[in-house]
Enzyme design. Structure first.
Site, short mmCIF file in Angstrom:
data_model
loop_
_atom_site.label_atom_id
_atom_site.label_comp_id
_atom_site.label_asym_id
_atom_site.label_seq_id
_atom_site.Cartn_x
_atom_site.Cartn_y
_atom_site.Cartn_z
N ALA A 67 0.81 -1.23 0.00
CA ALA A 67 0.00 0.00 0.00
C ALA A 67 0.84 1.28 0.00
O ALA A 67 0.40 2.32 -0.50
CB ALA A 67 -0.93 -0.02 1.21
N THR B 170 0.37 5.69 -1.54
CA THR B 170 -0.08 6.75 -0.61
C THR B 170 0.10 8.15 -1.22
O THR B 170 -0.72 9.03 -0.98
CB THR B 170 0.64 6.69 0.76
OG1 THR B 170 2.06 6.66 0.54
CG2 THR B 170 0.22 5.47 1.56
N ASP C 175 -2.65 3.83 3.24
CA ASP C 175 -2.16 2.47 3.50
C ASP C 175 -3.02 1.90 4.64
O ASP C 175 -4.02 2.50 5.06
CB ASP C 175 -0.65 2.45 3.78
CG ASP C 175 -0.24 3.20 5.04
OD1 ASP C 175 -1.13 3.64 5.81
OD2 ASP C 175 0.97 3.34 5.28
N ARG D 187 -1.69 0.00 7.75
CA ARG D 187 -1.15 -0.01 9.12
C ARG D 187 -0.30 1.20 9.45
O ARG D 187 0.20 1.33 10.56
CB ARG D 187 -0.34 -1.30 9.35
CG ARG D 187 -1.21 -2.53 9.22
CD ARG D 187 -0.46 -3.83 9.28
NE ARG D 187 -1.39 -4.92 9.02
CZ ARG D 187 -1.82 -5.29 7.82
NH1 ARG D 187 -1.37 -4.68 6.74
NH2 ARG D 187 -2.71 -6.26 7.69
N ILE E 146 -4.95 -3.44 -4.69
CA ILE E 146 -6.12 -3.72 -5.53
C ILE E 146 -6.49 -2.50 -6.36
O ILE E 146 -7.52 -2.47 -7.00
CB ILE E 146 -7.33 -4.11 -4.63
CG1 ILE E 146 -7.61 -3.00 -3.59
CG2 ILE E 146 -7.06 -5.45 -3.93
CD1 ILE E 146 -8.93 -3.18 -2.85
N ASP E 147 -5.62 -1.47 -6.35
CA ASP E 147 -5.98 -0.19 -6.97
C ASP E 147 -5.70 -0.11 -8.47
O ASP E 147 -6.01 0.90 -9.11
CB ASP E 147 -5.26 0.96 -6.23
CG ASP E 147 -3.74 0.79 -6.18
OD1 ASP E 147 -3.18 0.17 -7.09
OD2 ASP E 147 -3.12 1.30 -5.22
N HIS F 211 -3.71 -10.09 -4.28
CA HIS F 211 -4.92 -9.91 -3.47
C HIS F 211 -6.12 -9.57 -4.34
O HIS F 211 -7.10 -9.00 -3.87
CB HIS F 211 -4.69 -8.85 -2.38
CG HIS F 211 -3.78 -9.34 -1.28
ND1 HIS F 211 -3.21 -8.52 -0.35
CD2 HIS F 211 -3.35 -10.60 -0.97
CE1 HIS F 211 -2.46 -9.24 0.48
NE2 HIS F 211 -2.53 -10.50 0.11
N SER G 200 4.46 -3.49 4.94
CA SER G 200 4.86 -3.80 6.31
C SER G 200 5.22 -5.28 6.46
O SER G 200 5.64 -5.71 7.53
CB SER G 200 3.72 -3.45 7.28
OG SER G 200 2.60 -4.26 6.99
P1 OAD Z 1 0.59 -1.74 5.25
O1 OAD Z 1 -0.29 -0.58 5.52
O2 OAD Z 1 0.60 -2.84 6.23
O3 OAD Z 1 2.09 -1.24 5.07
C1 OAD Z 1 2.38 -0.16 4.23
C2 OAD Z 1 3.77 0.31 4.53
O4 OAD Z 1 4.07 1.35 3.60
C3 OAD Z 1 3.91 0.91 5.92
O5 OAD Z 1 4.90 0.17 6.63
C4 OAD Z 1 4.38 2.35 5.69
O6 OAD Z 1 5.50 2.68 6.50
C5 OAD Z 1 4.84 2.33 4.25
N1 OAD Z 1 4.60 3.60 3.52
C6 OAD Z 1 3.47 4.35 3.46
N2 OAD Z 1 3.63 5.41 2.65
C7 OAD Z 1 4.91 5.36 2.19
C8 OAD Z 1 5.69 6.17 1.34
N3 OAD Z 1 5.20 7.27 0.74
N4 OAD Z 1 6.98 5.82 1.10
C9 OAD Z 1 7.51 4.69 1.69
N5 OAD Z 1 6.81 3.88 2.50
C10 OAD Z 1 5.52 4.19 2.75
O7 OAD Z 1 0.21 -2.25 3.79
P2 OAD Z 1 0.56 -3.66 3.11
O8 OAD Z 1 1.84 -4.20 3.59
O9 OAD Z 1 0.38 -3.45 1.64
O10 OAD Z 1 -4.77 -7.18 2.51
O11 OAD Z 1 -0.63 -4.54 3.65
C11 OAD Z 1 -0.76 -5.86 3.20
C12 OAD Z 1 -2.21 -6.27 3.19
O12 OAD Z 1 -2.82 -5.96 4.44
C13 OAD Z 1 -3.09 -5.52 2.20
O13 OAD Z 1 -2.94 -5.99 0.87
C14 OAD Z 1 -4.46 -5.79 2.74
C15 OAD Z 1 -4.20 -5.54 4.21
O14 OAD Z 1 -5.00 -6.22 5.09
C16 OAD Z 1 -6.03 -7.55 2.31
O15 OAD Z 1 -6.94 -6.80 2.28
C17 OAD Z 1 -6.22 -9.02 2.09
#
Ligand code: OAD
Length: 264
Positions: free
Chosen positions: A35, A39, A45, A47, A119-120, A135, A207
């Site tokens: 995610a 952003t 995002d 978390r 999913i975007d 996903h 994350s």
């Molecule tokens: P997370 O929200 O868990 O992690 C996103 C990470 O991106 C965070 O650790 C932020 O520090 C980092 N971040 C945000 N903006 C940033 C930027 N501009 N530059 C660098 N880093 C940045 O999202 P995912 O790991 O994608 O699943 O989450 C995995 C899954 O959890 C998603 O696909 C979704 C969710 O539940 C389902 O819905 C099945």
């Protein structure tokens, strides 16, 4: 073979050159995005601070914020999920510099595979082709009762108008994204079991909290030079060769410029 692990707060000239060199030399890059790559396009995002789960926690009294992606919860109470989708549909987000950088790497013949948890659909919009949406996607949706398939355009209007889309049979329609408790697409398990031949692994804006996507990447990191670019630390930083904690667009811009200075 494991390499030395580097932890960088930003990128000094030395780090930038070292990473750009690894990317210049690579011809079979495998990427996992999360995610954080979207952003700067305005999509939250999950978390991160002020992320989607924090909003859900404040707005709804749910057992846990992840419940909006749990299939059994969705069948009883689809409103919170559709509220999130509505804000995504309404935004008409454009690809970020980081999405465009990955499309450029593919054009240069450097990419083996891009796995995204997002999913975007922004990787496709940026021009990437070898994309595995592990996903699922908002591109299509299905009726949970009769299985009829719908195009994104057919449910968009209903969702934007504040409704919950329903099929002619009155069944609940769910976008074809993977909820907790559902299987990922078969093509993901194929690459998970038999990973592509990679000479560099790039983990961007994730994350690494959600399986099996994180496991796929971390398994590959055990045998491949790897770079994790994320604003915040993750619990798995020690498993990655280079950890760069900085804004992704800034990172991609720096590396892109560095790579163009000395083409491979
Ligand atoms: P997370 O929200 O868990 O992690 C996103 C990470 O991106 C965070 O650790 C932020 O520090 C980092 N971040 C945000 N903006 C940033 C930027 N501009 N530059 C660098 N880093 C940045 O999202 P995912 O790991 O994608 O699943 O989450 C995995 C899954 O959890 C998603 O696909 C979704 C969710 O539940 C389902 O819905 C099945």
């Amino acid at each position: 073979m494991r390499c030395k692990i580097f932890k960088e707060q930003g990128m000094d000239e030395f780090t930038r050159e070292r990473i750009a060199r690894a990317m210049r030399q690579a011809t079979r890059i495998v990427v996992l995005t999360g995610a954080g790559i979207s952003t700067s396009a305005g999509i939250k995002d999950f978390r991160g601070k002020d992320g989607m789960y924090e909003i859900v926690r404040k707005r709804y009294n749910l057992p846990s914020p992840e419940a909006i992606f749990e299939i059994n919860f969705f069948m009883r109470q689809p409103e919170p999920f559709y509220e999130m989708v509505r804000s995504m549909f309404a935004m008409e987000a454009e690809p970020t510099l980081s999405h465009r950088f990955l499309a450029w790497l593919e054009e240069q013949g450097k990419m083996s595979l891009l796995v995204t948890q997002n999913i975007d659909m922004l990787h496709h919009k940026a021009g990437s082709k070898a994309v595995l949406e592990c996903h699922g996607t908002l591109r299509t949706a299905s009726c949970l009762t009769c299985g009829r398939s719908f195009e994104f355009a057919e449910i968009r209007a209903a969702v934007l108008a504040g409704g919950i889309p329903r099929c002619e049979c009155q069944g609940l329609i769910k976008p074809d994204i993977v909820f907790f408790g559902e299987s990922l697409p078969a093509e993901f398990y194929t690459v998970h079991l038999s990973p592509p031949d990679a000479d560099l692994l790039l983990l961007m804006g994730t994350s690494l909290n959600v399986q099996p996507a994180a496991g796929f990447a971390l398994n590959l990191a055990a045998t491949t030079e790897s770079i994790l670019v994320n604003r915040d630390p993750t619990p798995y930083d020690a498993m990655v060769t280079h950890v760069v904690n900085m804004d992704l667009d800034r990172f991609c811009q720096d590396i892109w410029e560095e790579m163009e200075k000395t083409p491979s």
